[in-house]
Motif scaffolding. Structure first.
Motif, mmCIF file in Angstrom:
data_model
loop_
_atom_site.group_PDB
_atom_site.id
_atom_site.type_symbol
_atom_site.label_atom_id
_atom_site.label_comp_id
_atom_site.label_asym_id
_atom_site.label_seq_id
_atom_site.Cartn_x
_atom_site.Cartn_y
_atom_site.Cartn_z
ATOM 1 N N PHE A 269 -4.304 3.747 -7.410
ATOM 2 C CA PHE A 269 -3.795 2.552 -6.742
ATOM 3 C C PHE A 269 -4.937 1.813 -6.075
ATOM 4 C CE2 PHE A 269 -2.604 0.535 -2.696
ATOM 5 C CZ PHE A 269 -1.807 -0.489 -3.181
ATOM 6 N N GLU B 295 0.816 -1.216 0.000
ATOM 7 C CA GLU B 295 0.000 0.000 0.000
ATOM 8 C C GLU B 295 0.848 1.263 0.000
ATOM 9 O OE1 GLU B 295 -3.929 -0.075 2.235
ATOM 10 O OE2 GLU B 295 -2.809 -1.624 3.309
ATOM 11 N N HIS C 253 0.483 3.564 -3.271
ATOM 12 C CA HIS C 253 -0.164 4.874 -3.154
ATOM 13 C C HIS C 253 0.798 5.991 -3.573
ATOM 14 C CE1 HIS C 253 -4.146 4.301 -1.595
ATOM 15 N NE2 HIS C 253 -3.736 3.500 -0.619
ATOM 16 N N LYS D 66 -5.178 -1.692 -3.654
ATOM 17 C CA LYS D 66 -4.539 -2.852 -3.044
ATOM 18 C C LYS D 66 -5.255 -4.109 -3.526
ATOM 19 C CE LYS D 66 -3.243 -4.996 1.349
ATOM 20 N NZ LYS D 66 -3.304 -4.926 2.829
#
Length: 253
Positions: free
Chosen positions: A53, A39, A43, A55
């Protein structure tokens, strides 16, 4: 098919080959949709490149579908996929530590092969609704295999099997998707200077580089991304695997 003003999904886009590809997409005026488990890095790169983005575990249908839906909501369409997510292992079938655990073999194949296919099928379903460009194209898919698909080394049974599977499904999927105007290609990199390789001692990297006929060095991630761009731009590239390896042919070790 160029990147300008188009959204392209990049799995494993938080580092290595995927990050380099995301950067080229953004440099060419496109919008990278980064799917990764990291993450923090995902990001940061998406924010830097004006992308998105999400996850995502590529082996999970619902997570990949959610990422595609978010991309469609933000950009209206996706026109490409670059599958870079993957992992490796080094375990002998029978060795000093015992028998190769079946769970480990399954895990590598699930991430590298099944995960790639999962992204392909869900992204292709979305791209099938795109308007075709002047060449009749609606989308482009580029997968990442490895020279291990052809010359797997000792301890690479799972990794080589997973990458050979990617090579093997490239042509039939290209044939499946031809009527939708979606091209499918695969790149098989040789020894590249990825984050995993960066942890190796300098003398190890130099020794590996000397195995490559020319240029006698490790490949760099931007060189992979450059080939991705060329594949997108050339409408006759379809259903094939391109080795990107400096003419190296791996030995048993």
């Amino acid at each position: 098919m160029d990147f300008n003003n188009r959204a392209v999904v990049v799995t494993g886009g938080g580092s290595g080959l995927g990050e380099a590809t995301a950067r080229v997409i953004a440099e060419q005026g496109g919008f990278p949709v980064i799917l990764d488990l990291n993450e923090e890095k995902g990001h940061a790169i998406a924010m830097e490149l004006n992308g998105l983005f999400v996850k995502t575990n590529v082996t999970k249908e619902e997570e990949v579908q959610q990422a595609i839906d978010m991309a469609l909501e933000k950009y209206g369409a996706i026109h490409g996929v670059v599958n870079c997510a993957g992992l490796g292992t080094s375990t002998r079938v029978v060795g000093k530590k015992g028998i190769f655990p079946l769970d480990e073999f399954n895990f590598v194949v699930q991430v590298n092969l099944v995960g790639t296919f999962n992204v392909i099928r869900l992204a292709a379903a979305a791209m099938a609704h795109n308007d075709a460009n002047d060449f009749g194209e609606k989308g482009v898919i580029v997968n990442t295999a490895s020279v291990a698909a052809f010359e797997g080394q000792i301890g690479q049974a799972a990794y080589a099997a997973s990458k050979a599977g990617i090579v093997g499904m490239t042509l039939p999927i290209a044939r499946d998707l031809a009527s939708y105007g979606i091209r499918v290609m695969t790149i098989a990199p040789g020894i590249f200077n990825t984050p995993l390789m960066a942890m190796a001692p300098q003398e190890v990297k130099e020794a590996l580089g000397k195995q490559i006929p020319f240029p006698p060095r490790l490949g760099e991630a931007p060189e992979f991304a450059h080939l991705v761009k060329a594949i997108f731009e050339n409408p006759m590239l379809n259903g094939e695997t391109i080795r990107l390896d400096g003419a190296v042919r791996m030995g048993p070790r």
